[in-house]
Design a protein around this motif. Structure first.
Motif, PDB file in Angstrom:
ATOM      1  N   GLY A  50       0.814  -1.200   0.000  1.00 29.44           N
ATOM      2  CA  GLY A  50       0.000   0.000   0.000  1.00 29.44           C
ATOM      3  C   GLY A  50       0.851   1.254   0.000  1.00 29.44           C
ATOM      4  N   GLU A  97       0.827   3.584   2.342  1.00 29.49           N
ATOM      5  CA  GLU A  97       1.137   4.072   3.680  1.00 29.49           C
ATOM      6  C   GLU A  97       2.611   3.804   3.986  1.00 29.49           C
ATOM      7  N   SER A 134      -4.114   4.677  -0.350  1.00 35.96           N
ATOM      8  CA  SER A 134      -4.456   3.394   0.260  1.00 35.96           C
ATOM      9  C   SER A 134      -5.144   3.646   1.596  1.00 35.96           C
ATOM     10  N   TYR A 135      -6.012   2.699   1.966  1.00 39.92           N
ATOM     11  CA  TYR A 135      -6.822   2.880   3.174  1.00 39.92           C
ATOM     12  C   TYR A 135      -7.030   1.538   3.851  1.00 39.92           C
ATOM     13  N   GLY A 136      -6.748   1.464   5.124  1.00 40.24           N
ATOM     14  CA  GLY A 136      -6.978   0.251   5.891  1.00 40.24           C
ATOM     15  C   GLY A 136      -8.313   0.275   6.593  1.00 40.24           C
ATOM     16  N   ASN A 156      -6.522  -3.852   3.607  1.00 42.98           N
ATOM     17  CA  ASN A 156      -5.967  -2.603   3.105  1.00 42.98           C
ATOM     18  C   ASN A 156      -6.204  -2.553   1.605  1.00 42.98           C
ATOM     19  N   SER A 212      -1.864 -10.337  11.777  1.00 47.58           N
ATOM     20  CA  SER A 212      -1.467  -8.935  11.898  1.00 47.58           C
ATOM     21  C   SER A 212      -0.543  -8.725  13.099  1.00 47.58           C
TER      22      SER A 212
END
Length: 255
Positions: free
Chosen positions: A50, A52, A170-172, A178, A228
């Motif tokens: 992503g 980020e 990008s966005y989680g 994500n 995660s």
């Protein structure tokens, strides 16, 4: 009488030479098209990450594969199947890759990608640098990414280099997912060596072609965090045309 024979032979020789020149130029065009539809696509770079920033904690190591999906592939295979020289140099439709990504204490990331080509006789090496312009909690991240991918050690190929620049978001969400989207431009530089082999006409081919192409790209990206934040599975689609896409998948682990 001799003068009459000479005058009649001249048009025949000119016709023969014109035919050979046309066939040779057609062969050269086929070689250029062949590499354009194969190696240019398999030389696509992406870290499959992503936009980020990753921070300064640990290396992200990954193993994955790139797959070319183009309607031209089947046509190119049919054309080259009758020519052993071209068939030997056909770009693979799938290629395993290793990925290395590292963040820093600033909103700047960098990474590498490595693959072996042509029965381990060739090497594909790429790198990228990413600057995350904007990033806040529960808001999309915005970044600029520049990259270069180069392939060497392939038969008949002197140099293949692809430079790209992408801006993306990008966005989680839901902690485990994500999603990202990017647009950009890339430029291919391809230099083919003169052929030392005898071509289909029985002639020695002494020319070399150069090909440069600049094209727009857009990407779609999805990552699932399996454990995660250590283990993740990501997939990215890179489009140069609505019907022509490169798919890159990666399983990564953070050390």
């Amino acid at each position: 009488m001799a003068q009459s024979n000479a005058s009649s032979l001249c048009p025949m020789l000119l016709t023969l030479l014109a035919g050979l020149a046309l066939a040779a130029s057609s062969y050269a065009a086929e070689r250029t098209l062949y590499y354009d539809e194969g190696w240019l696509k398999i030389n696509q770079y992406s870290p499959v990450e992503g936009f980020e920033s990753h921070g300064s904690y640990g290396w992200h190591l990954g193993i994955g594969v790139i797959q070319v999906n183009s309607p031209a592939n089947s046509q190119r295979s049919e054309v080259s199947a009758s020519d052993a020289l071209l068939t030997e140099k056909t770009a693979p439709a799938q290629l395993p890759r290793l990925f290395f990504t590292r963040g820093t204490g600033w909103p700047v990331d960098f990474g590498l990608s490595v693959a072996r080509l042509n029965k381990n006789e060739g090497l594909q090496l790429g790198a990228h640098l990413q600057w995350t312009i904007f990033e806040e909690f529960q808001k999309p991240a915005l970044a600029i990414r520049i990259a270069r991918m180069q392939s060497d050690g392939l038969p008949g190929l002197d140099r293949l280099q692809t430079d790209s620049a992408t801006i993306g978001l990008s966005y989680g969400f839901l902690r485990y997912f994500n999603f990202g989207f990017g647009i950009g431009r890339q430029q291919h530089h391809l230099v083919l060596k003169p052929l030392d082999d005898t071509n289909r006409l029985g002639l020695r081919a002494g020319w070399g072609e150069r090909l440069e192409r600049t094209e727009s790209i857009w990407t779609l990206y999805l990552k699932v965090n399996l454990l995660s934040p250590f283990t993740s599975l990501a997939i990215e689609r890179v489009y140069t045309h609505p019907q022509e896409a490169v798919t890159i998948a990666k399983l990564s682990y953070m050390l």
